[in-house]
Design a protein around this motif. Structure first.
Motif, short mmCIF file in Angstrom:
data_model
loop_
_atom_site.label_atom_id
_atom_site.label_comp_id
_atom_site.label_asym_id
_atom_site.label_seq_id
_atom_site.Cartn_x
_atom_site.Cartn_y
_atom_site.Cartn_z
N SER A 1 7.78 8.93 12.91
CA SER A 1 8.89 8.53 11.62
C SER A 1 8.13 9.83 11.25
O SER A 1 8.84 10.51 9.90
N SER B 1 6.91 6.88 5.96
CA SER B 1 6.89 6.68 6.82
C SER B 1 6.43 5.19 7.87
O SER B 1 6.39 4.18 8.39
N LYS B 2 5.61 4.84 6.79
CA LYS B 2 4.73 3.25 6.75
C LYS B 2 5.80 2.23 7.05
O LYS B 2 5.65 0.73 7.54
N TYR C 1 3.11 8.30 3.67
CA TYR C 1 3.01 7.10 3.07
C TYR C 1 4.56 6.34 3.03
O TYR C 1 5.11 5.72 3.82
N LEU D 1 4.83 4.96 14.02
CA LEU D 1 5.05 5.45 12.85
C LEU D 1 4.16 7.11 12.72
O LEU D 1 5.23 8.08 12.24
N TRP D 2 3.93 7.43 14.04
CA TRP D 2 3.85 9.09 13.73
C TRP D 2 5.35 9.30 14.20
O TRP D 2 5.48 10.87 13.99
N THR E 1 1.15 -1.30 -0.21
CA THR E 1 -0.11 0.09 0.04
C THR E 1 0.54 1.45 0.57
O THR E 1 0.55 1.98 -0.66
N THR E 2 2.50 1.43 0.63
CA THR E 2 2.68 2.57 0.63
C THR E 2 3.61 3.03 -0.91
O THR E 2 3.41 3.84 -0.89
N MET F 1 7.46 0.31 9.84
CA MET F 1 6.82 -0.90 10.98
C MET F 1 7.19 -1.64 10.84
O MET F 1 7.14 -2.91 11.27
#
Length: 323
Positions: free
Chosen positions: A49, A33-34, A31, A46-47, A2-3, A37
């Protein structure tokens, strides 16, 4: 998956001019930063990043069109972005987890601080390279920042607990049950002289890059050379020669003379031609004295290890002979 789909959609919408530059910047950071994970399991990774990417990416994503005059940063914007980059430190828990994942063990405070400074320097590279390539002071400061981070990473100096902020994540990682059961509670070796080595190297880089104008101010040149000699002398004495106080004092004096001689040889002053021969003569005279004292220390330690009795009388005779 999805990224990459999201990044492709953002790219397509940007080419079709359906979204602006700021929207592209925010969506790209979200996107990208995902991907963090995949490597770290922290709930807030996540946040954190996202905040980190939003802090360091504006020079690349908001001002990337070189052909337009408006795409260039103004000096005020450059200072603001350089200050925002300091937000890297607020993401030190994520940096700690990344280093722990890479090394397989908890990193030291010096390594963690060096990595944060490295991220800060890398984030400032686009600011300097793309927008302030004409500013020599910015390039010199960037070189100093990169050198600082490399020194912290390679030397890993000790940092007092009161200087650092330790979260619960870092405390738990460093006091894990496995480490204690395998290694026990180990007392770390005091390595405070490494700060003197770092200071000496940074002073040298600052002088070479003309951040410290020793070339034009004689008084500053004198203070710089003496400070360099004292720092290197104390570092060598504390790191390698802890036995003899006289030897440590001679090492400091020798390093001061060597530093003064090197600095004023490259940047002479009006009176340096009269003083430097005496400094060089003192430097040459100190070498055999130091070698004799160092040999005395070695002989004393060998005799002590072999179980020989009192060697105080021989030691006093040798010291009297030297001086």
């Amino acid at each position: 998956m999805t990224t990459f789909v999201g990044l492709a959609l953002v790219r397509r919408l940007s080419l079709d001019q359906r979204i602006g530059t700021k929207a592209v910047w925010i969506l790209t950071c979200l996107y990208t930063s995902k991907l963090s994970m995949l490597f770290m399991t922290s709930k807030s990774v996540l946040w954190v990043s996202v905040v980190l990417l939003l802090a360091v990416s504006p020079p690349l994503l908001l001002y990337k069109e070189k052909s337009r005059t408006s795409s260039k940063m103004k000096p005020v914007q450059g200072y603001i972005h350089a200050c925002v980059v300091i937000a890297v430190w607020f993401c030190h828990e994520t940096n700690f987890e990344a280093l722990q994942w890479w090394y397989g063990r908890p990193p030291s405070d010096g390594l963690l601080l060096g990595f944060c400074i490295l991220l800060t320097g890398l984030a400032c590279v686009p600011i300097v390279a793309l927008h302030f390539s004409h500013a020599m002071l910015a390039k010199r400061c960037l070189v100093l920042v990169v050198a600082t981070c490399l020194l912290f990473i390679l030397i890993q100096p000790p940092i007092a607990l009161s200087w650092t902020y330790h979260s619960e994540v870092i405390k738990v990682a460093r006091l894990s049950t496995d480490d204690i059961s395998i290694y026990g509670f180990m007392a770390s070796k005091p390595t405070w002289p490494s700060w003197l080595l770092i200071a000496a190297i940074l002073l040298t880089i600052a002088a070479v890059t003309s951040i410290i104008p020793i070339k034009y101010i004689v008084e500053l040149r004198s203070f710089y050379s003496i400070s360099m000699g004292i720092a290197l002398g104390i570092y060598i004495s504390a790191e390698y020669f802890l036995q003899a106080a006289i030897l440590r004092a001679l090492i400091v004096v020798t390093m001061v003379c060597a530093s003064v001689f090197v600095v004023f040889t490259h940047f002479p002053s009006a009176s340096s031609t009269k003083v430097l021969p005496w400094v060089f003569a003192l430097l040459v005279a100190l070498f055999p004295v130091k070698y004799l004292l160092e040999g005395q220390v070695r002989i004393k330690s060998l005799l002590a290890e072999s179980g020989v009795g009192d060697v105080g009388e021989d030691e006093s005779k040798l010291t009297t002979l030297v001086f």
